[in-house]
Design a protein around this motif. Structure first.
Motif, PDB file in Angstrom:
ATOM      1  N   PHE A 150      31.709 -34.333  12.588  1.00  0.00           N
ATOM      2  CA  PHE A 150      32.727 -34.039  11.876  1.00  0.00           C
ATOM      3  C   PHE A 150      32.571 -32.872  10.916  1.00  0.00           C
ATOM      4  CE2 PHE A 150      32.692 -38.688  12.631  1.00  0.00           C
ATOM      5  CZ  PHE A 150      33.829 -38.747  13.527  1.00  0.00           C
ATOM      6  N   ARG A 153      35.603 -31.511   9.205  1.00  0.00           N
ATOM      7  CA  ARG A 153      36.269 -32.496   8.186  1.00  0.00           C
ATOM      8  C   ARG A 153      35.375 -32.384   6.824  1.00  0.00           C
ATOM      9  NH1 ARG A 153      40.429 -35.213   9.558  1.00  0.00           N
ATOM     10  NH2 ARG A 153      40.949 -35.831  11.535  1.00  0.00           N
ATOM     11  N   ARG A 158      38.299 -33.188   4.341  1.00  0.00           N
ATOM     12  CA  ARG A 158      39.620 -33.748   4.927  1.00  0.00           C
ATOM     13  C   ARG A 158      39.270 -34.775   5.829  1.00  0.00           C
ATOM     14  NH1 ARG A 158      42.202 -28.914   8.126  1.00  0.00           N
ATOM     15  NH2 ARG A 158      42.755 -28.072   5.664  1.00  0.00           N
ATOM     16  N   SER A 159      39.516 -36.030   5.249  1.00  0.00           N
ATOM     17  CA  SER A 159      39.639 -37.211   5.935  1.00  0.00           C
ATOM     18  C   SER A 159      41.089 -37.284   7.109  1.00  0.00           C
ATOM     19  CB  SER A 159      39.932 -38.396   4.950  1.00  0.00           C
ATOM     20  OG  SER A 159      38.925 -38.559   4.028  1.00  0.00           O
ATOM     21  N   GLU A 162      41.501 -39.323  13.951  1.00  0.00           N
ATOM     22  CA  GLU A 162      41.408 -38.666  15.301  1.00  0.00           C
ATOM     23  C   GLU A 162      42.186 -38.830  16.382  1.00  0.00           C
ATOM     24  OE1 GLU A 162      37.802 -36.658  15.420  1.00  0.00           O
ATOM     25  OE2 GLU A 162      38.710 -36.672  13.872  1.00  0.00           O
ATOM     26  N   ILE A 170      36.070 -38.931   4.644  1.00  0.00           N
ATOM     27  CA  ILE A 170      35.150 -38.329   4.384  1.00  0.00           C
ATOM     28  C   ILE A 170      34.911 -38.445   2.512  1.00  0.00           C
ATOM     29  CG2 ILE A 170      34.498 -35.926   3.684  1.00  0.00           C
ATOM     30  CD1 ILE A 170      34.391 -36.487   6.786  1.00  0.00           C
TER      31      ILE A 170
END
Length: 326
Positions: A150, A153, A158-159, A162, A170
């Motif tokens: 990730f 991310r 940036r959460s 998917e 995050i």
């Protein structure tokens, strides 16, 4: 002067763990998706206790009451659940938005869904300034922590959900800016950096420069720069800016920073000054790749004139390196 205030991070995960261990019951509610002008970004969290206390926010006040009721129900049912709310134009206007939007909120009771050990590991990682991601089923919750993968991310803070339906939250350490040299540019850069989400730390052993009067309310370390760097603890969420023009102050900080994984190193000075810096570092045994990490002359080339515009150029370059890369 002379001390660091590195207080422990306190947020929704920390409160959830405390409330759960106190026997009150706890539920974490996390924004997992948004559409339109949603009041809070993905990854925003609220914690709800079994007796109805709430801390944090998932919508800026629009739907917190409804989320609290659903969270208590989820705690009693020992199940995670995904909630969806539309924020009306009227409610959006009340919290300072031009128009409404839609949010999805994942509700996870601590214990039956969000494992206590996983939550404790997350809290420990946050306290130790370790970047981790909490990965779970985007509809039912109940996940684990990962420290690799990730990459985008993590870099972008940036959460999100998917393609396979997993939600990735995050948890990056707060951004820090260490400034060596309490000069005029620093006086402009510090408030700008705060607005951009950085916690500034000013390092200058010269009492006339690094004073409370010049930097009211800020963290000032009056140690020699290499000693200050060791005290602060440089990491991948730290930017280092050198503003003194004085090799006696800048170089000791550089020797520490180049052995760390700080994401940005910038040094004030002309091309001639930087050439001398490069020569000194080469003689000290640093490789070309090491030295290339230093942005010098510092800042984006925007034709900056005066301390405030130079501060803008420095902050812009820091953000560019953080979000896009060197």
């Amino acid at each position: 002067m002379g001390g660091l205030n590195m207080s422990a991070l306190t947020g929704a995960p920390e409160l959830a763990l405390d409330w759960h261990r106190a026997g009150r019951g706890a539920v974490l509610a996390t924004v997992v998706e948004t559409w339109g002008s949603a009041p809070r970004r993905v990854g925003s969290q609220m914690v709800v206790s079994g007796d109805g206390q709430i801390e944090g926010s998932v919508s800026g006040g629009c739907v917190e009451g409804a989320v609290m009721m659903e969270a208590i129900d989820a705690l009693e049912a020992c199940k995670g659940t995904l909630l969806e709310y539309g924020v009306s134009d009227g409610d959006a206007f009340a919290v300072g938005l031009a128009c409404g939007g839609t949010i999805r909120v994942l509700v996870e009771p601590v214990g039956p869904v969000l494992d206590e050990d996983v939550l404790a590991e997350l809290v420990a990682a946050r306290s130790a300034r370790q970047a981790v991601a909490y990965v779970c089923d985007g509809k039912t919750g109940g996940g684990h922590l990962v420290r690799e993968g990730f990459d985008t991310r993590f870099r972008m803070d940036r959460s999100g959900v998917e393609e396979d339906g997993r939600f990735v939250a995050i948890h990056n350490p707060p951004l820090r800016l260490v400034i060596v040299g309490a000069v005029h540019i620093a006086q402009n850069l510090v408030p700008m950096a705060r607005l951009a989400g950085f916690d500034p730390i000013i390092v200058d052993p010269r009492a006339a420069f690094g004073s409370e009067a010049r930097f009211p309310g800020e963290t000032i370390v009056d140690e020699w720069p290499d000693e200050a760097m060791a005290q602060i603890g440089l990491d991948a969420r730290t930017a280092l800016v050198l503003l003194t023009h004085d090799p006696k102050l800048d170089d000791p900080a550089l020797h520490v920073a180049l052995k760390s994984d700080v994401f940005y190193i910038g040094a004030l000075g002309s091309k001639r000054t930087h050439a001398g810096r490069v020569e000194r570092l080469s003689e000290a045994g640093y490789s070309q790749d090491d030295i290339a990490r230093i942005h010098g002359p510092i800042g984006l080339n925007i034709g900056a004139a005066g301390p405030s515009e130079i501060a803008v150029s420095v902050l812009a370059e820091m953000v560019q390196v953080l979000r896009v890369g060197a």
